[in-house]
Design a protein around this motif. Structure first.
Motif, PDB file in Angstrom:
ATOM      1  N   ASP A   8       0.816  -1.217   0.000  1.00  0.00           N
ATOM      2  CA  ASP A   8       0.000   0.000   0.000  1.00  0.00           C
ATOM      3  C   ASP A   8       0.847   1.263   0.000  1.00  0.00           C
ATOM      4  N   TRP A   9       1.973   1.241   0.696  1.00  0.00           N
ATOM      5  CA  TRP A   9       2.809   2.436   0.769  1.00  0.00           C
ATOM      6  C   TRP A   9       3.328   2.842  -0.599  1.00  0.00           C
ATOM      7  N   THR A  12       0.476   4.657  -2.315  1.00  0.00           N
ATOM      8  CA  THR A  12       0.299   5.965  -1.696  1.00  0.00           C
ATOM      9  C   THR A  12       1.371   6.939  -2.168  1.00  0.00           C
ATOM     10  N   ARG A  15       0.848   7.983  -5.845  1.00  0.00           N
ATOM     11  CA  ARG A  15      -0.190   9.019  -5.966  1.00  0.00           C
ATOM     12  C   ARG A  15       0.344  10.383  -5.524  1.00  0.00           C
TER      13      ARG A  15
END
Length: 76
Positions: A8-9, A12, A15
C-alpha cells in the motif's frame, strides 16, 4: 511489475508523486498537452503519471526502500 501485489505504501507514494507533478505543472501554467510537447510524451502519459497509475516509479520506490535510501538520492 512484481507478481505479488504492491504494498500500500508504494501506491500511496505513487499518488503523492503524481500530485506533485500536477502541482508543479499547474504552477507553471502548463496544460498536460504542453508538458507532453516539452517532454516528448503524449497527454495520456502525463495524465497517467498525475493520476498515479503504475509506472517505473514503482520499481524505483521498491529499490530505494530495499537500499534504505531516499528515492531522491536515486533520481538526482
Amino acid at each position: 511489475m512484481p507478481s505479488d501485489p504492491l504494498p500500500d505504501w508504494v501506491l500511496t507514494r505513487r499518488r503523492a508523486i503524481g500530485d506533485r507533478v500536477r502541482a508543479a505543472r499547474t504552477a507553471k501554467k502548463l496544460s498536460q498537452e504542453k508538458l507532453g510537447e516539452l517532454t516528448g510524451l503524449d497527454r495520456k502519459t502525463i495524465n497517467r503519471i498525475e493520476q498515479g497509475h503504475g509506472t517505473l516509479i514503482d520499481h524505483l520506490l521498491l529499490v530505494a526502500d530495499a537500499l534504505d535510501v531516499p528515492l531522491s538520492d536515486l533520481v538526482r
